[in-house]
Design an enzyme around this catalytic site. Structure first.
Site, mmCIF file in Angstrom:
data_model
loop_
_atom_site.group_PDB
_atom_site.id
_atom_site.type_symbol
_atom_site.label_atom_id
_atom_site.label_comp_id
_atom_site.label_asym_id
_atom_site.label_seq_id
_atom_site.Cartn_x
_atom_site.Cartn_y
_atom_site.Cartn_z
ATOM 1 N N VAL A 100 4.855 1.029 0.849
ATOM 2 C CA VAL A 100 5.205 0.007 1.819
ATOM 3 C C VAL A 100 5.220 -1.349 1.115
ATOM 4 C CG1 VAL A 100 4.633 -1.046 4.040
ATOM 5 C CG2 VAL A 100 4.080 1.358 3.612
ATOM 6 N N ASP A 103 -2.303 10.057 16.845
ATOM 7 C CA ASP A 103 -3.023 9.561 15.677
ATOM 8 C C ASP A 103 -3.528 8.134 15.897
ATOM 9 O OD1 ASP A 103 -4.144 9.924 13.185
ATOM 10 O OD2 ASP A 103 -2.378 9.261 12.081
ATOM 11 N N LYS A 128 9.019 0.254 4.828
ATOM 12 C CA LYS A 128 8.443 1.567 4.529
ATOM 13 C C LYS A 128 9.524 2.417 3.883
ATOM 14 C CE LYS A 128 5.374 1.238 8.492
ATOM 15 N NZ LYS A 128 4.069 1.425 7.877
ATOM 16 N N GLY A 138 1.430 5.011 2.151
ATOM 17 C CA GLY A 138 1.118 5.861 3.289
ATOM 18 C C GLY A 138 1.709 7.240 3.086
ATOM 19 N N GLY A 139 1.529 8.118 4.074
ATOM 20 C CA GLY A 139 2.092 9.454 3.984
ATOM 21 C C GLY A 139 3.602 9.428 3.895
ATOM 22 N N PHE A 140 4.209 8.365 4.434
ATOM 23 C CA PHE A 140 5.655 8.199 4.394
ATOM 24 C C PHE A 140 6.129 7.862 2.989
ATOM 25 C CE2 PHE A 140 9.564 5.810 4.893
ATOM 26 C CZ PHE A 140 10.190 6.364 5.985
ATOM 27 N N GLY A 141 5.308 7.098 2.259
ATOM 28 C CA GLY A 141 5.680 6.585 0.947
ATOM 29 C C GLY A 141 5.160 5.166 0.802
ATOM 30 N N GLY A 193 0.832 -1.194 0.000
ATOM 31 C CA GLY A 193 0.000 0.000 0.000
ATOM 32 C C GLY A 193 0.865 1.241 0.000
#
Length: 626
Positions: A322, A433, A336, A317-320, A315
Site C-alpha cells: 500500500v 473482519d 492498494k 496487507g494481504g492484498f499487497g 505497509g
C-alpha cells in the site's frame, strides 16, 4: 400502485398446452390496480404491446413507454439470447396475445415464457433492481454425488454470472456447459434485461444464485426474477451458438481467460469513467443517484506515488503493498496494489470493486477509483492521515491521545457504520473482519471501517450462511464462525463487542495473559464485572476523563455483544440505541464464549496485517450476493 412484494416458492407448474418453445412458465398480475374498459390507459397499452414486439424482433430486447401520467404505460420485452429472430418473433407474438388473457384489465403484469419475457406497469421500472419477488421452478434429480454438486454449481454459475454481466458484447447473456462426472454434464444459462447496468446485472444474478442455494440444492431449476433469470439443467437445452442472437464467449485457455477478464473489466470501467454520469436507480418509487466508479490510469498513479517508491510505502496487507500518493489536484490517496504473486484474480477484484462502490457512509472508508492496466490491478482510497485505531490504541506513547471523548466517538462511529452495512445500505452486508486495524482514523480522529475483501452480501430474508473457508482474525471471530464456519450479522456484533472492550481497556484480546491463568480479554472483563470491579477494567489513562456510569455501561454493552449464543447478542440497531441513551435498561449478559480463549491465546493469526499510514489490510475473497 406497484404489485405487492412476494416470494413465490414453486415445486412444479402445469404448463399451458403450447409448443415447448413458447411454453408459459409463470405470470404475475397486479392485484391492486386495474383499468376501466375503453380507458386512456387501455388505449396506451394497446399501442405499447405491438410496439414492443416489432422493435425487439431483431435485437431481442426493447423497452419504452406510451402516454403521459397518470395513464402512462411502461413496457419491456426480452427474448432469450440463444434463439433465432424467427423464434423470437413467434414467442413475442404469443406472449403479447396471452398477457391480456392472463392478466385482464390489470395495470401491471409480468409473464415468463421459456424463450421470452414481458413486463408492463403503470410505474417506471426501467434500470431498477427493485425486489418484487423470486420464482423458482425445480425438477427433482436423483444425483449420485449430491454433497459435491452444490459447490460445483456455485463455482460454475459464479463464473457464468461474471461472463453474462461483463461480456463486452453488452448482451448480458451467457451459456456454459461443464462436466460434473464422467456421465453427467451441467448446462447453465444466465440473462439480464439490458436496461440494467453491468453491476446491477451481476448483483441480480448473484441474488438468483443465492435463492437457488436456499431452495433447490442439487436439483435442476429455473430461477426467475423481474430483471434476470438463470437456468440449470442436465441436458443441452439451449440453442446452438451458431444460430444465436447473442453467442457465448468462445472457449479459451486459462491464461487467455485471465487476460480477457482483465480486458472486459477495463472496458466496463472505462465506459463508466468516460461518461462521468450518475446512474439513476428506481427504488420504492424514489430516485437514488449511484455514482459510478472512476478509472484512474497507471501513469497518474506512478507520478502520484513517485513510481511506487519505498519512501511512499505505507505497509503491506494481504492484498499487497500500500502506497501513499498525491493526485495532480493535490488530493492525498492510498493506493492498494495487488501483488502479482497474489492468488487473487479479476473476478475477486471485481467483486471487491462492485461492493465498495455501492457503499457511502461517513463511517466507511471511501473508494475513489481503481486502476486496471497492463498486469496491474489497484484500488485507490482516500488517505487517512491518522492511520488505524490499532496504531494508537496499543501504542504506549500514542495511547494517551485517545481520551474518553474520542474513544466514545470511535465506538459510536463504528457502531453506526456497522448498522449501515447490516440494515441501512442498498445491500445487507456482513463484514467478517471487524478489528482495530480495520478502523481507520481521519484528520479529526473520526473512525472509518475499511477492508471489505472478506465481506459477504446477504439476501434480505437470509439470516446466516456457512463456509468451509474461515477467514478473518482470531480473537475477533465469533465462536460459531471460528468453529463451524457459520456467520451472520451477529458475527459482526461479536467482533464489535471485542473491539469495544479493547477500546475501553487499551488491551488486545489476543495479547492479554494473566500470570495465574491464561485468559482472554473477554473472560477478564466478565470476571471483573461479576465481582463488581468493572472500573478496574478501564484503561488507566482514561480513568479521570471517563464518567463512571458511561464506562460501566460500555463494559455491559460489550459483554452483551460477545455472548456465546448468537441469538442472545443484540443487533447493531439495538447497540446504537443502547449507546445513545443511558435511560434504557440493559439486560444481564451471559458468560462470553469460553471456547474462543483457546483460539486467541498466543495467536495473532489474521488474513492480513498493517501498522502504518492508511493501510487497512484489504484481502479479497468471493462475494456472495444479496
Amino acid at each position: 400502485m406497484r404489485p405487492c412484494c412476494l416470494l413465490l416458492l414453486i415445486s412444479s407448474l402445469l404448463l399451458i398446452n403450447l409448443s415447448p418453445t413458447y411454453a408459459q412458465l409463470y405470470d404475475v398480475c397486479s392485484n391492486t390496480t386495474s383499468f376501466a374498459p375503453n380507458s386512456l390507459f387501455e388505449t396506451n397499452l394497446n399501442i405499447l404491446l405491438p410496439s414492443l414486439s416489432s422493435n425487439a424482433i431483431n435485437t431481442g430486447f426493447y423497452n419504452t413507454s406510451v402516454g403521459e401520467y397518470p395513464d402512462q404505460v411502461y413496457g419491456l420485452i426480452l427474448c432469450r439470447g440463444d434463439i433465432t429472430p424467427e423464434v423470437c418473433r413467434n414467442c413475442l407474438e404469443t406472449i403479447i396475445d396471452d398477457v391480456k388473457q392472463l392478466c385482464p384489465d390489470r395495470k401491471g403484469a409480468t409473464v415468463w415464457f421459456l424463450m421470452c419475457f414481458l413486463r408492463y406497469s403503470d410505474h417506471r421500472f426501467f434500470s431498477s433492481t427493485e425486489e418484487l419477488g423470486t420464482v423458482h421452478i425445480q425438477t427433482t434429480t436423483n444425483m449420485t454425488d449430491p454433497d459435491r454438486f452444490l459447490p460445483f454449481v456455485k463455482d460454475f454459475m459464479g463464473n457464468l454470472s461474471f461472463q453474462a454481466a461483463f461480456d463486452p458484447s453488452n448482451s448480458m447473456f451467457a451459456v456454459k456447459k461443464e462436466q460434473f462426472t464422467a456421465f453427467i454434464t451441467v448446462y447453465g444459462l444466465m440473462q439480464c434485461t439490458r436496461d440494467l447496468s453491468r453491476n446491477d446485472c451481476y448483483e441480480c444474478l448473484q441474488v438468483a444464485m443465492k435463492h437457488y442455494e436456499s431452495c433447490c440444492y442439487f436439483n435442476r431449476a429455473k430461477i426467475l426474477r423481474f430483471s434476470c433469470f438463470i437456468i440449470i439443467e442436465l441436458y443441452p437445452f439451449y440453442q446452438d451458438s451458431s444460430a444465436t442472437l447473442s453467442p457465448p464467449l468462445p472457449s479459451i485457455t486459462s491464461e487467455e481467460r485471465t487476460k480477457k477478464r482483465q480486458h472486459t473489466l477495463l472496458l466496463d470501467l472505462k465506459a463508466r469513467s468516460s461518461t462521468n454520469l450518475s446512474c439513476k436507480i428506481m427504488q420504492t418509487g424514489k430516485q437514488v443517484n449511484s455514482q459510478e466508479l472512476p478509472l484512474i490510469d497507471l501513469a497518474t498513479l506512478q507520478v502520484a506515488t513517485s513510481n511506487f517508491s519505498l519512501e511512499n510505502k505505507l505497509g503491506e496487507g494481504g492484498f499487497g503493498p500500500v502506497y501513499k500518493g498525491v493526485l495532480p489536484n493535490g488530493k492525498k490517496i492510498a493506493v492498494k496494489r495487488l501483488s502479482r504473486s497474489s492468488a487473487q484474480g479479476s473476478e475477486e477484484f471485481k467483486n471487491e470493486v462492485t461492493l465498495i462502490a455501492k457503499l457511502q457512509h461517513k463511517n466507511l472508508v471511501r473508494l475513489l477509483g481503481c486502476c486496471i492496466e497492463r498486469e496491474e490491478k489497484m484500488l485507490i482510497y482516500e488517505f487517512m492521515p491518522n492511520s488505524s485505531l490499532n496504531a494508537f490504541l496499543f501504542d504506549r506513547q500514542r495511547n494517551a491521545q485517545l481520551d474518553w471523548s474520542r474513544r466514545l466517538g470511535i465506538i459510536n462511529g463504528v457502531a453506526r457504520g456497522l448498522l449501515y452495512l447490516h440494515e441501512d445500505s442498498r445491500l445487507k452486508i456482513v463484514h467478517r473482519d471487524i478489528k482495530a486495524s480495520n478502523v481507520l482514523l481521519d484528520e479529526e480522529m473520526n473512525p472509518r471501517i475499511s477492508d471489505f475483501g472478506m465481506a459477504r452480501i446477504f439476501a434480505v430474508y437470509q439470516d446466516q450462511d456457512k463456509t468451509s473457508r474461515v477467514v478473518g482474525t482470531y480473537g475477533y471471530m465469533a465462536p460459531e464462525y471460528a468453529m463451524a464456519g457459520l456467520f451472520s450479522v451477529k458475527s459482526d456484533v461479536f467482533s464489535f463487542g471485542v473491539l469495544l472492550l479493547e477500546i475501553i481497556s487499551g488491551k488486545r484480546n489476543n495479547g492479554l495473559q494473566l500470570p495465574e491463568l491464561s485468559q482472554s480479554l473477554l473472560t477478564y472483563a466478565w470476571r471483573l464485572w461479576s465481582e463488581g470491579k468493572g472500573l478496574n477494567f478501564l484503561d488507566p489513562s482514561i480513568i479521570d476523563s471517563c464518567p463512571t456510569s458511561q464506562g460501566l455501561r460500555c463494559i455491559h454493552i460489550g459483554l452483551l455483544c460477545v455472548q456465546e449464543v448468537a441469538a442472545d447478542r443484540p443487533t447493531m440497531s439495538n447497540v446504537v440505541v443502547m449507546l445513545g441513551s443511558e435511560s434504557i435498561a440493559l439486560p444481564q449478559p451471559k458468560k462470553p464464549a469460553f471456547l474462543v480463549e483457546h483460539l486467541v491465546i498466543n495467536s495473532d493469526q489474521s488474513s492480513s496485517s498493517a501498522n502504518v499510514g492508511s493501510v487497512n489490510d484489504v484481502t479479497i475473497s468471493n462475494v456472495a450476493p444479496r
